[in-house]
Design an enzyme around this catalytic site. Structure first.
Site, PDB file in Angstrom:
ATOM      1  N   HIS A 110     -15.402   7.061  -4.945  1.00 52.24           N
ATOM      2  CA  HIS A 110     -14.520   6.218  -4.128  1.00 52.24           C
ATOM      3  C   HIS A 110     -14.040   4.949  -4.859  1.00 52.24           C
ATOM      4  CE1 HIS A 110     -13.658   5.574   0.421  1.00 52.24           C
ATOM      5  NE2 HIS A 110     -12.732   4.984  -0.301  1.00 52.24           N
ATOM      6  N   TYR A 151     -15.917   6.516   5.900  1.00 52.95           N
ATOM      7  CA  TYR A 151     -15.094   6.412   7.118  1.00 52.95           C
ATOM      8  C   TYR A 151     -15.897   6.788   8.363  1.00 52.95           C
ATOM      9  CZ  TYR A 151     -11.163   6.521   3.733  1.00 52.95           C
ATOM     10  OH  TYR A 151     -10.315   6.291   2.685  1.00 52.95           O
TER      11      TYR A 151
HETATM   12  P1  NAD Z   1      -0.979   3.447   5.359  1.00 55.87           P
HETATM   13  O1  NAD Z   1      -0.145   2.762   4.344  1.00 55.87           O
HETATM   14  O2  NAD Z   1      -0.878   4.920   5.547  1.00 55.87           O
HETATM   15  O3  NAD Z   1      -0.687   2.666   6.681  1.00 55.87           O
HETATM   16  C1  NAD Z   1      -1.208   3.079   7.898  1.00 55.87           C
HETATM   17  C2  NAD Z   1      -0.617   2.173   8.972  1.00 55.87           C
HETATM   18  O4  NAD Z   1       0.812   2.289   8.961  1.00 55.87           O
HETATM   19  C3  NAD Z   1      -1.093   2.662  10.327  1.00 55.87           C
HETATM   20  O5  NAD Z   1      -2.041   1.767  10.816  1.00 55.87           O
HETATM   21  C4  NAD Z   1       0.130   2.662  11.184  1.00 55.87           C
HETATM   22  O6  NAD Z   1       0.078   1.615  12.093  1.00 55.87           O
HETATM   23  C5  NAD Z   1       1.292   2.408  10.257  1.00 55.87           C
HETATM   24  N1  NAD Z   1       2.239   3.534  10.330  1.00 55.87           N
HETATM   25  C6  NAD Z   1       2.013   4.834  10.027  1.00 55.87           C
HETATM   26  N2  NAD Z   1       3.103   5.569  10.181  1.00 55.87           N
HETATM   27  C7  NAD Z   1       4.080   4.723  10.602  1.00 55.87           C
HETATM   28  C8  NAD Z   1       5.439   4.890  10.939  1.00 55.87           C
HETATM   29  N3  NAD Z   1       6.026   6.080  10.860  1.00 55.87           N
HETATM   30  N4  NAD Z   1       6.137   3.804  11.317  1.00 55.87           N
HETATM   31  C9  NAD Z   1       5.553   2.598  11.379  1.00 55.87           C
HETATM   32  N5  NAD Z   1       4.265   2.368  11.068  1.00 55.87           N
HETATM   33  C10 NAD Z   1       3.533   3.425  10.682  1.00 55.87           C
HETATM   34  O7  NAD Z   1      -2.502   3.016   5.043  1.00 55.87           O
HETATM   35  P2  NAD Z   1      -3.883   3.733   4.927  1.00 55.87           P
HETATM   36  O8  NAD Z   1      -4.251   4.471   6.156  1.00 55.87           O
HETATM   37  O9  NAD Z   1      -4.826   2.700   4.447  1.00 55.87           O
HETATM   38  O10 NAD Z   1      -3.677   4.778   3.734  1.00 55.87           O
HETATM   39  C11 NAD Z   1      -3.506   6.179   3.915  1.00 55.87           C
HETATM   40  C12 NAD Z   1      -4.775   6.918   3.597  1.00 55.87           C
HETATM   41  O11 NAD Z   1      -5.223   6.595   2.272  1.00 55.87           O
HETATM   42  C13 NAD Z   1      -5.983   6.521   4.446  1.00 55.87           C
HETATM   43  O12 NAD Z   1      -5.914   6.996   5.764  1.00 55.87           O
HETATM   44  C14 NAD Z   1      -7.109   7.073   3.631  1.00 55.87           C
HETATM   45  O13 NAD Z   1      -7.193   8.476   3.796  1.00 55.87           O
HETATM   46  C15 NAD Z   1      -6.648   6.715   2.228  1.00 55.87           C
HETATM   47  N6  NAD Z   1      -7.227   5.439   1.751  1.00 55.87           N
HETATM   48  C16 NAD Z   1      -8.034   5.464   0.653  1.00 55.87           C
HETATM   49  C17 NAD Z   1      -8.578   4.305   0.151  1.00 55.87           C
HETATM   50  C18 NAD Z   1      -9.423   4.348  -1.077  1.00 55.87           C
HETATM   51  O14 NAD Z   1     -10.061   3.351  -1.426  1.00 55.87           O
HETATM   52  N7  NAD Z   1      -9.464   5.469  -1.767  1.00 55.87           N
HETATM   53  C19 NAD Z   1      -8.338   3.070   0.773  1.00 55.87           C
HETATM   54  C20 NAD Z   1      -7.521   3.057   1.907  1.00 55.87           C
HETATM   55  C21 NAD Z   1      -6.966   4.239   2.368  1.00 55.87           C
END
Ligand code: NAD
Length: 276
Positions: free
Chosen positions: A108, A50
């Site tokens: 990861h 990240y």
């Molecule tokens: P998420 O499902 O948390 O979605 C994030 C999106 O949802 C944001 O861009 C935002 O616009 C929207 N959002 C957030 N809160 C909201 C609300 N209350 N109302 C409306 N829209 C809202 O997706 P993410 O960030 O990909 O996943 C969460 C975390 O998981 C990441 O930040 C990261 O730490 C982790 N992650 C890990 C991997 C992996 O390969 N291990 C991959 C992706 C993400």
């Protein structure tokens, strides 16, 4: 109401609700994580790839929150799989975070095509023994990858962090994990906003019934299913909204209706096909 703690198979606990920083701009990370800590989050999920570990570390330091009240996760990137590169990767992550140890270190992606995840897991076990990571786990591991690590490793992963939201409920991996004492974390818990999850009937109906938002309903669905969850938002209002989910309960009928939304809907890469 306090955030529930989930017991891990190594005797530690993890706050079930946290804050993720995927795609949080490195230049904005310090401010955004500072907001999240002020809102009340005590569990931060980042990763070397990240590019924002420095900002996470600065926010933690500036907050003055005692280290033992925080849970910090980072992840080993694919190009760092292997023994020495894993040792170097954790050292670099700790330096960037400004921490002596992380609470959780994850591989990861399995990238089974590289043929290195088992060797890397052995290195993770040594990293845990060195105290640089209190708990160790994996991410994006499917059942065969988990079976391999369980069969050949000395430590059963504490966690598997996988894409998981109502459209991709991942029942088989969740069942396997439960049977082997592995806790499940959801990434993309809100579907990354890539499909109209919030407009789907069971989610919208439950939101109306409890006078909460659809995002809060989906986070509750995760929590009530025992899943560890860390939705991401750059907006402090949404951070607060996503954290304010401990004062209501979905009914069994509502949970079952949301379960019906499972349709194998992947919004990210399939771990069996990922080549990045
Ligand atoms: P998420 O499902 O948390 O979605 C994030 C999106 O949802 C944001 O861009 C935002 O616009 C929207 N959002 C957030 N809160 C909201 C609300 N209350 N109302 C409306 N829209 C809202 O997706 P993410 O960030 O990909 O996943 C969460 C975390 O998981 C990441 O930040 C990261 O730490 C982790 N992650 C890990 C991997 C992996 O390969 N291990 C991959 C992706 C993400």
């Amino acid at each position: 109401m306090p955030v529930p703690l989930i017991a891990l198979n190594d005797g530690t606990t993890i706050p079930q609700l946290g804050f993720g920083v995927f795609k949080v701009d490195p230049d904005e990370t310090e401010r955004i994580v500072t907001d999240a800590l002020e809102v009340g989050y005590r569990h931060i999920d980042t990763a070397a790839i990240y590019g924002n570990e420095i900002g996470v570390g600065r926010a933690i330091e500036k907050s003055g929150i005692p280290r033992d009240e925080l849970f910090v996760t980072t992840k080993l990137w694919n190009s760092d799989q292997g023994t020495q590169s894993a040792f170097d990767a954790i050292d670099l992550s700790l330096e960037k975070l400004g921490l002596g140890s992380v609470n959780l270190y994850l591989i990861h992606w399995p990238r089974a095509d590289l043929g290195l995840y088992m060797e890397t897991w052995t290195a993770m076990e040594q990293i845990q023994a060195s105290g640089k990571a209190v708990s160790i786990g994996v991410s994006n591991f499917h059942i065969p990858h988990l079976e391999h690590v369980i069969a050949e490793g000395s430590v059963v992963p504490a966690i598997d962090q996988i894409e998981l939201h109502p459209g991709l409920a991942q029942r088989p991996i969740r069942d396997f994990a439960r049977n082997h004492g592995i806790a499940v974390e959801a990434w993309g818990p809100l579907g990354q906003g890539k499909y109209d999850l919030f407009g789907m009937r069971p989610v919208a109906d439950a939101a109306a019934a409890h006078d909460v938002t659809p995002a809060q309903v989906v986070i509750r669905w995760h929590l009530q299913n025992g899943i560890i969850v860390f939705p991401k938002s750059n907006s402090r209002e949404r951070m607060a909204e996503n954290f304010d989910v401990l004062g209501f309960q979905l009914t069994g009928t509502e949970l079952a209706a949301i379960d019906e939304l499972d349709q194998g809907l992947r919004v990210g890469a399939n771990p069996d096909e990922a080549r990045f």
